[in-house]
Design an enzyme around this catalytic site. Structure first.
Site, PDB file in Angstrom:
ATOM      1  CB  THR A 132      -0.919   0.012   1.231  1.00  0.00           C
ATOM      2  OG1 THR A 132      -1.671  -1.198   1.253  1.00  0.00           O
ATOM      3  CG2 THR A 132      -1.864   1.195   1.199  1.00  0.00           C
TER       4      THR A 132
ATOM      5  CG  HIS B 211       1.844  -6.923  -1.762  1.00  0.00           C
ATOM      6  ND1 HIS B 211       1.812  -6.748  -0.396  1.00  0.00           N
ATOM      7  CD2 HIS B 211       2.828  -7.832  -1.989  1.00  0.00           C
ATOM      8  CE1 HIS B 211       2.725  -7.518   0.166  1.00  0.00           C
ATOM      9  NE2 HIS B 211       3.360  -8.183  -0.778  1.00  0.00           N
TER      10      HIS B 211
ATOM     11  CG  MET C 148      -1.780  -2.556   4.664  1.00  0.00           C
ATOM     12  SD  MET C 148      -3.466  -3.115   4.296  1.00  0.00           S
ATOM     13  CE  MET C 148      -4.194  -1.603   3.648  1.00  0.00           C
TER      14      MET C 148
END
Length: 344
Positions: A167, A193, A282
């Site tokens: 993130t 991600h 995260m």
């Protein structure tokens, strides 16, 4: 009585506005204060209602999500984009992340997703993180970290640069990669991600602005210097005998691609002759890989708390005791070049 997170839901579909609002209102710590049917309606309500978080549809009439995002004061309001997987939608989403959107959610089955409940847990978690980010970014840095570990003069020469992010990563990666010189003379391997379909658009946008060649990684390709390889969504990216190997083994830390899979693989393949970087995100993905790289003699960098969108992955890496430098996002590219030039 705690103050609830105020959310504005923006979507051109009445059905989607109702479904998304119901998911948010089911949580005890957040509430939908209003909805908007298009970009113009959204901007008027953002100015009038001052929401903490906006869920913003990418494709809308009058003003699309990207146009709305440009006019939002992101110091006061965080934005989570909702995107369907189309070529146009993924490209706009990547540009939105570069321009400061907090994160995005992929609609499961197109613009009007009858199964939108599938992303409920992901959405509410990101709303909480986005709200926390607004509060944390007001904190001024108290400590500047640098050279946390003892660097030895006889360390191995670096043969590759590895970067892991989640993130907040696309914006930092855009600035970082585009600052790297065309004669870096090393390959760069990146795990961000991101779902399948979006990594291709991400690589294409980076390539457009970078001095290095940036591409979405393919299976069994030779790893070349002055190339940047982005792990494709849905695949782990490993290295073996100077080739990239894409892997469909189970998720690690709930994600695929996982930073740890790349880092652990590369630590073995390059025997620690690596510079590894952990950026905002995260969770704790990358921490085990950082330990393996450091134990074999590599150099490690983590993004600092103040500039991280989410200080999860960098914090987990720092807590291993195996990070050499903790730096603000805008200083990482320069530090990479200094390390590479100093040891080449």
């Amino acid at each position: 009585m705690f103050e609830k997170i105020k959310v504005l839901v923006v979507d051109d579909s009445a059905f989607m506005r109702k479904m998304i609002s119901d998911m948010i209102n089911s949580q005890p710590d957040m509430e939908v204060i209003d909805t908007a049917r298009d970009g113009l309606d959204a901007l008027e309500k953002i100015k009038r209602l001052n929401p903490d978080v906006v869920t913003l549809d990418v494709e809308m009439p009058y003003k699309n999500g990207l146009e709305v995002l440009k006019e939002i004061d992101k110091e006061k309001t965080q934005v989570i984009m909702l995107s369907s997987l189309t070529a146009e939608g993924s490209a706009i989403t990547i540009e939105a992340l570069r321009l400061g959107a907090f994160d995005f959610i992929q609609k499961p089955s197109g613009s009007i997703s009858l199964d939108i409940e599938k992303v409920k847990d992901d959405l509410v978690e990101k709303i909480r993180y986005a709200n926390a980010h607004i509060k944390r970014r007001r904190i001024k840095p108290l400590v500047r970290y640098e050279a946390l570990t003892s660097l030895e003069n006889n360390q191995k020469p670096i043969e590759a640069i590895l970067i892991g992010a989640s993130t907040g990563g696309p914006k930092v990666l855009f600035e970082l990669v585009t600052q790297l010189p065309k004669d870096l003379d090393l390959p760069v391997l990146i795990v961000q991600h991101m779902p399948a379909g979006f990594t291709k658009a991400f690589a294409e946008r980076l390539d457009r602005y970078s001095s290095l060649k940036v591409l979405e990684a393919q299976d069994n390709v030779i790893i070349n210097k002055n190339h940047v390889y982005i792990a494709p969504g849905g695949f782990h990216m490993l290295v073996n005998r100077n080739r990239i190997k894409l892997d469909l083994s189970p998720q690690v830390h709930g994600v695929r691609p996982a930073v740890d899979k790349l880092f652990l693989s590369a630590a073995h393949e390059f025997d620690g002759r690596l510079l590894a970087v952990i950026l905002t995100g995260m969770g704790k993905d990358g921490a085990e890989g950082i330990k393996a790289i450091k134990q074999r003699g590599g150099i490690t960098i983590a993004q600092d708390e103040v500039t991280s969108t989410v200080f999860g992955m960098p914090k987990a890496a720092i807590e291993t005791g195996c990070i050499d430098y903790v730096l603000p996002d805008k200083e990482i590219a320069n530090q990479i070049v200094k390390i590479v030039r100093g040891r080449s």
